[in-house]
Each structure stands twice: as structure tokens, then as C-alpha cells.
Design an enzyme around this catalytic site. Structure first.
Site, PDB file in Angstrom:
ATOM      1  N   ASP A   1       0.894  -1.184   0.000  1.00 41.42           N
ATOM      2  CA  ASP A   1       0.000   0.000   0.000  1.00 41.42           C
ATOM      3  C   ASP A   1       0.920   1.219   0.000  1.00 41.42           C
ATOM      4  OD1 ASP A   1       0.932  -0.575   2.609  1.00 41.42           O
ATOM      5  OD2 ASP A   1      -0.795   0.352   3.575  1.00 41.42           O
TER       6      ASP A   1
ATOM      7  N   GLU B   1      -2.291  -3.750  15.031  1.00 39.19           N
ATOM      8  CA  GLU B   1      -1.321  -3.134  14.095  1.00 39.19           C
ATOM      9  C   GLU B   1      -2.095  -2.745  12.822  1.00 39.19           C
ATOM     10  OE1 GLU B   1       0.927  -2.950  10.594  1.00 39.19           O
ATOM     11  OE2 GLU B   1      -0.332  -4.682  11.072  1.00 39.19           O
TER      12      GLU B   1
ATOM     13  N   ASN C   1      -1.807  -2.906   9.422  1.00 50.12           N
ATOM     14  CA  ASN C   1      -2.111  -3.763   8.273  1.00 50.12           C
ATOM     15  C   ASN C   1      -3.162  -4.816   8.614  1.00 50.12           C
ATOM     16  OD1 ASN C   1      -0.359  -2.391   6.625  1.00 50.12           O
ATOM     17  ND2 ASN C   1       1.360  -3.805   6.954  1.00 50.12           N
TER      18      ASN C   1
ATOM     19  N   ASP D   1       6.840   1.635   2.451  1.00 46.47           N
ATOM     20  CA  ASP D   1       6.695   0.682   1.342  1.00 46.47           C
ATOM     21  C   ASP D   1       7.650   1.051   0.202  1.00 46.47           C
ATOM     22  OD1 ASP D   1       3.645  -0.585   1.945  1.00 46.47           O
ATOM     23  OD2 ASP D   1       3.975   1.445   2.654  1.00 46.47           O
TER      24      ASP D   1
ATOM     25  N   HIS E   1       9.367  -0.396   8.834  1.00 46.85           N
ATOM     26  CA  HIS E   1       8.555  -1.608   8.903  1.00 46.85           C
ATOM     27  C   HIS E   1       8.780  -2.538   7.694  1.00 46.85           C
ATOM     28  CE1 HIS E   1       6.004   0.152  12.071  1.00 46.85           C
ATOM     29  NE2 HIS E   1       5.747   1.187  11.306  1.00 46.85           N
ATOM     30  N   ASP E   2       8.475  -2.014   6.509  1.00 50.80           N
ATOM     31  CA  ASP E   2       8.246  -2.896   5.359  1.00 50.80           C
ATOM     32  C   ASP E   2       9.518  -3.491   4.759  1.00 50.80           C
ATOM     33  OD1 ASP E   2       5.615  -2.380   5.805  1.00 50.80           O
ATOM     34  OD2 ASP E   2       5.338  -1.041   4.101  1.00 50.80           O
TER      35      ASP E   2
END
Ligand code: BDR
Ligand code: CA
Length: 329
Positions: free
Chosen positions: A10, A166, A168, A15, A242-243
């Protein structure tokens, strides 16, 4: 060893770093990208993903647009306050025109994994709607992939949208439940590790001072993202990564130091724990003995310095391959 990766995102700020890391790493072959709603609309996510690979001169990597909201049809909520209205910290390249694949993200997952059974690691770093749709299209998907790695959930850490959930998972708990229940090896890279894998202001300055325009673009993009984390999490200029962490762990580039294989249940109730990932960690006092039927590796510890590798890779990426917009900045 090279790992084939199909990334579903996303595409907001972190990302974008995940795509850059995957597309740049010599041990990853990025075979496709799916765009899902979440941080931003699926349209914006697809555009940002296409822009990111275009900067690298890798527009041959197909980008397919996917779901525009949760699988239940509930209304979508976006996170513009975290990633900016354009999902690029408000500094996105307004001139860029994306060329997208003609199929949906779910159809792309099914097509690519059928063509290369057992070889592709599916890495989902947004709401899991596209993955759940792909499972519905092709119930054999768990046997067609090498495995799946997700950025999402929290085993022991608090949530980041609600005390329990969280982002997602919170966005589409029903889709996440379908993904966690499917019979595949699933790695959960959740807030337990991503909230401890940080980009610092020194990293951002390194990006801004880089010779390459791609790194400078990322440095500018992160300004907005850092502002969110400064105010809402850490009290100093920094952000989570994060990603990209999920990409590195999913592709076996970063081996976690603690990742027990346990049962995980996603709360799909409408109570205060909606979206929680309930991980059965009761075995921790006995070194996590095997649990019957458990197929989720829950990452609890990994190298907190991992972000430096991502910064180094982006700094080495050079100048944008786009002839206007980003490369001119
Ligand atoms: C996750 O939510 C999104 O905002 C980030 O891109 C990441 O995938 C973190 O909770
Ligand atoms: Ca994401």
C-alpha cells in the site's frame, strides 16, 4: 542464492523503501508488485510503486492494482496523516504517469505463482486484501508459493492503531484471518521487531547529501514520515522501517535471532481486540517446543541496525532514470 519475490504493498513512505530495497538487492529477483489500499488508495499505491521502479530504470517489473477496500465491503480508512496526501511525504513527482498491468493484483499473484510453482516468496506489507482474494481465486496458492512473509501484527508489542491492533491487520482483519489460516509457512514480521528497527535523522541527512537523486528524493520524502513518528512515537526525529525489514527477512537476507513457530489467531470480533494477532507464546519458558499444526514463524528479535543496510543501498542507487520530475531535482 537469489530469492524470487512478489511484493504486495500500500505504497506509502516505508513501502517505497521496501520496493527500493527489493529491486536493488543482488539476491532478490523482484518478479512483480501488487498495489492494495491502506496507507493511501490503491490507485495512489500503484502509481507510487510504478514510480519507484521507474526511478530505478526497472519498469519491466509489472505493477498491478488491487483491492480498493476491505474484503467485507466495510469502508476504507487511509493514513494520509502518516504518509502525506500522495503517500510520498507530499514531495512525490506530480509529472509521473504510471503504466500498470492489465490484470488485478490477485490475478497477477495467481498467474506468476502458477507459472513458477514453489519458487516465489509472497511478501505482503499492506492490508492483506489482495492475498485473501488470490486465495479465493486459487485455493492451491499455499502450495504454489515458496512461503509468505507479512509485515503486520504484534505478538508482545502494543498495537499502533488501537492498543491491540497493528495497522495492516486492523485495516482488514477478515482478510488477515484468511491469510493466517491458510496452510503455508507464514513469517510474521510485526511491531515486535519493526518498532525497534529505526531510521535516524543522521540516516536521513546521509540520504539528502548523497550524490544520487534517488537517495535525495527518499531523504525529502522521509521528512513528513519522521514528523509523524516524532510526535506520535519516539519524541525525536526518526521513523520505523517496517516494510523493508519484512522484505529482508522474507528473502532470507536477514536471519532473525528469535522466531518461534507458533499458532496465531486474528481477532475478527467487533470488540476492543479487533485486529489483534493472538500468538501462542506460552512455550517461551521451555524454549518454544513444537506446537501441533503451527505454521507461523513469529519474529520476536532481529538486528536493530538493519536500517543502515537499506540506507546504504539507496545511497548507492544513483540518479533517477526518469528524464523529468525526480531526476531534475
Ligand atoms: C504498517 O502500516 C503501514 O502504515 C506501513 O506501511 C506498514 O506496512 C505498519 O503498521
Ligand atoms: Ca505498508
Amino acid at each position: 542464492m537469489t530469492t524470487k519475490v512478489l511484493l504486495d504493498c500500500d505504497t506509502g513512505c516505508d513501502d517505497t523503501l521496501a520496493i527500493l530495497y527489493a529491486a536493488l538487492h543482488p539476491n532478490i529477483e523482484l518478479v512483480g508488485i501488487g498495489a492494495v489500499w491502506g496507507n493511501v488508495t490503491a490507485d495512489i499505491a500503484a502509481r507510487n510503486s510504478a514510480h519507484t521502479v521507474a526511478m530505478l530504470g526497472k519498469s519491466h517489473i509489472p505493477v498491478a492494482k488491487g483491492a480498493e477496500g476491505p474484503i467485507t465491503g466495510r469502508p476504507a480508512e487511509f493514513a494520509y496523516h502518516v504518509h502525506g496526501d500522495d503517500g510520498q511525504g507530499t514531495v512525490g513527482d506530480k509529472k509521473f504517469v504510471a503504466r500498470l498491468a492489465a490484470e488485478s493484483a490477485a490475478a497477477q499473484i495467481v498467474r506468476l505463482t502458477r507459472a513458477d510453482p514453489g519458487e516465489i516468496e509472497l511478501i505482503a506489507v499492506g492490508p492483506m486484501t489482495n492475498i485473501a482474494l488470490a486465495l479465493a481465486l486459487e485455493p492451491e496458492l499455499p502450495r504454489l508459493v515458496r512461503g509468505i512473509t507479512i509485515m503486520g501484527g504484534a505478538a508482545l508489542a502494543p498495537g499502533n492503531v488501537t492498543p491491540a491492533a497493528e495497522a495492516n491487520i486492523w485495516c482488514d482483519p477478515e482478510a488477515a484471518a484468511a491469510v493466517f489460516n491458510a496452510p503455508w509457512r507464514l513469517r510474521m514480521v510485526g511491531l515486535d521487531v519493526t518498532m525497534r528497527t529505526l531510521l535516524t535523522e543522521a540516516d536521513r541527512q546521509q540520504l539528502l547529501n548523497s550524490d544520487g537523486s534517488i537517495a535525495r528524493y527518499v531523504g525529502r520524502m522521509l521528512d513528513f514520515y519522521f514528523a509523524f513518528f516524532t510526535q506520535n512515537a519516539f519524541g525525536e526525529r526518526s521513523s520505523c522501517m517496517h516494510d523493508a525489514l519484512a522484505v529482508a527477512i522474507g528473502a532470507d537476507i536477514l536471519v532473525p535471532t528469535l522466531a518461534p513457530k507458533v499458532s496465531v489467531v486474528v481477532d475478527t470480533s467487533d470488540g476492543p481486540a479487533r485486529g489483534q494477532t493472538i500468538c501462542d507464546l506460552r512455550g517461551q519458558y521451555r524454549g518454544y517446543p513444537e506446537q501441533d499444526g503451527a505454521h507461523c514463524e513469529v519474529i520476536l528479535e532481529s538486528d536493530p541496525g538493519f536500517a543502515r543496510h537499506v540506507v546504504a543501498a539507496v545511497c548507492a542507487a544513483g540518479n533517477s532514470a526518469l528524464t523529468d520530475g525526480v531526476s531534475a531535482l
